[in-house]
Design an enzyme around this catalytic site. Structure first.
Site, PDB file in Angstrom:
ATOM      1  N   SER A 152      38.648  89.472  -6.163  1.00 53.09           N
ATOM      2  CA  SER A 152      37.751  88.843  -5.189  1.00 53.09           C
ATOM      3  C   SER A 152      38.413  88.811  -3.820  1.00 53.09           C
ATOM      4  O   SER A 152      39.504  88.273  -3.661  1.00 53.09           O
ATOM      5  CB  SER A 152      37.401  87.427  -5.626  1.00 53.09           C
ATOM      6  OG  SER A 152      36.643  87.446  -6.818  1.00 53.09           O
ATOM      7  N   GLU A 197      40.479  85.568   0.550  1.00 55.94           N
ATOM      8  CA  GLU A 197      41.131  85.063  -0.660  1.00 55.94           C
ATOM      9  C   GLU A 197      42.327  85.948  -0.997  1.00 55.94           C
ATOM     10  O   GLU A 197      43.363  85.463  -1.449  1.00 55.94           O
ATOM     11  CB  GLU A 197      40.154  85.035  -1.839  1.00 55.94           C
ATOM     12  CG  GLU A 197      40.750  84.485  -3.110  1.00 55.94           C
ATOM     13  CD  GLU A 197      39.723  84.260  -4.196  1.00 55.94           C
ATOM     14  OE1 GLU A 197      40.040  84.519  -5.363  1.00 55.94           O
ATOM     15  OE2 GLU A 197      38.596  83.822  -3.882  1.00 55.94           O
ATOM     16  N   ARG A 250      41.912  77.557  -4.459  1.00 52.69           N
ATOM     17  CA  ARG A 250      42.827  78.710  -4.346  1.00 52.69           C
ATOM     18  C   ARG A 250      44.108  78.348  -3.587  1.00 52.69           C
ATOM     19  O   ARG A 250      44.651  79.151  -2.839  1.00 52.69           O
ATOM     20  CB  ARG A 250      42.124  79.905  -3.682  1.00 52.69           C
ATOM     21  CG  ARG A 250      40.888  80.386  -4.445  1.00 52.69           C
ATOM     22  CD  ARG A 250      41.245  80.868  -5.843  1.00 52.69           C
ATOM     23  NE  ARG A 250      40.037  81.259  -6.574  1.00 52.69           N
ATOM     24  CZ  ARG A 250      39.443  80.493  -7.487  1.00 52.69           C
ATOM     25  NH1 ARG A 250      39.930  79.290  -7.778  1.00 52.69           N
ATOM     26  NH2 ARG A 250      38.371  80.916  -8.120  1.00 52.69           N
TER      27      ARG A 250
END
Length: 303
Positions: free
Chosen positions: A223, A294, A174
């Site tokens: 998420s 995230e 990420r």
């Protein structure tokens, strides 16, 4: 005291739209957040390059994509908020890949590739964002990440337009290492010629899986926490810590998929962020694992 909005006069003469004290909440998937000192929508790549080259070096710059995996705090964002809209979303089909503008939605790229009989990009249909953001955060789903399919990305910088291959972006989980004030302009994604029916069926399979397991029709940011190292799933840790359905004001941990936070209607950004921190605290107390956000959290909190 809240900083005063910046003056439009300090920005270079752009052909695109510059809006001062612009509301940002309605543009985010959570539907929360304050205002931008200045919201800039460049007319085209040359306009963007002019902005990056000539705006004051000490002026904060924040780039917003589809604003899907994001919490904008209630006090808004200092400096310039940049959004690439019309003129930055072209999708071009090649024999073995797709060249997509930063504003092209991931789902549009997946569908375009499928219609052309190109496989390998089906995972993008499960990512609710745009290609610029997907490159910037190495977005991934269903076992594939952007780093696995990226040939190159063109990035606008104060020094001009630069092209980087996947190795030069130093992709991690990420994360991509963009140059300072770098803004993804477009990217080439590798794909493989295949059977159109099979590729389209895979898109439908991913859509059905998302619909069955995620609150895709809710006000959410996707998420919330990264999966920790070692193969553990964030949602499993959250569930084991008793957080499924937990609330803070009008924010809630989804009962359908507990790595999703929801705005049930009327939540503030502070409610959502505080709920996330409470989840992190409970998971740490229960399992000893510190979850990492995230979802990006940006901007000023209200006093």
């Amino acid at each position: 005291m809240m900083p005063k909005p910046i003056s439009q006069a300090v920005l270079p003469p752009l052909r695109g739209r510059v809006e001062r004290d612009a509301p940002l909440g309605p543009a985010t998937w959570f539907r929360v957040g304050g205002r931008a000192d200045a919201l800039v929508r460049p007319a085209d790549p040359d306009d963007l390059l002019l902005l990056l080259r000539d705006m004051p070096a000490d002026m904060p710059l924040t780039v917003l994509g589809a604003a899907s995996n994001l919490i904008i705090r209630d006090g808004g964002i200092t400096g310039v908020v940049l959004r690439l809209t019309r003129g930055f979303g072209d999708v071009v089909v090649e024999a073995d890949g797709i060249i997509a503008g930063a504003a092209a939605l991931d789902v549009t790229v997946a569908e375009t590739a499928a219609a052309a009989g190109l496989g390998g990009l089906e995972f993008l249909v499960g990512i609710p964002g745009s290609i610029g953001g997907a490159v910037a955060m190495n977005a991934g789903a269903y076992g594939t990440e952007i780093k696995d399919v990226l040939d190159w990305a063109e990035i606008a910088t104060p020094e001009g337009l630069l092209r980087f291959d996947a190795a030069a972006l130093h992709f991690a989980y990420r994360h991509a290492q963009l140059p300072p004030r770098g803004v993804v302009l477009r990217a080439r994604l590798r794909a493989m010629p295949g059977d159109k029916t099979t590729i389209t069926a895979r898109l439908a399979e991913i859509r059905a899986a998302r619909e069955a397991t995620q609150p895709v029709r809710a006000r959410t940011g996707g998420s919330t926490f990264k999966n920790p190292p070692g193969g553990r799933k964030a949602w499993e840790l959250i569930d084991a810590a008793g957080c499924r359905g937990l609330t803070q004001g009008a924010a809630q941990v989804s009962e359908k998929h507990c790595n999703f936070l929801l705005n049930l209607g009327g939540a503030t950004a502070a409610d959502i962020e505080a709920l996330g921190e409470e989840v992190r605290a409970r998971v740490l107390a229960h399992s000893g694992i510190a979850l990492e956000w995230e979802i990006r959290r940006i901007g000023r909190a209200l006093p």
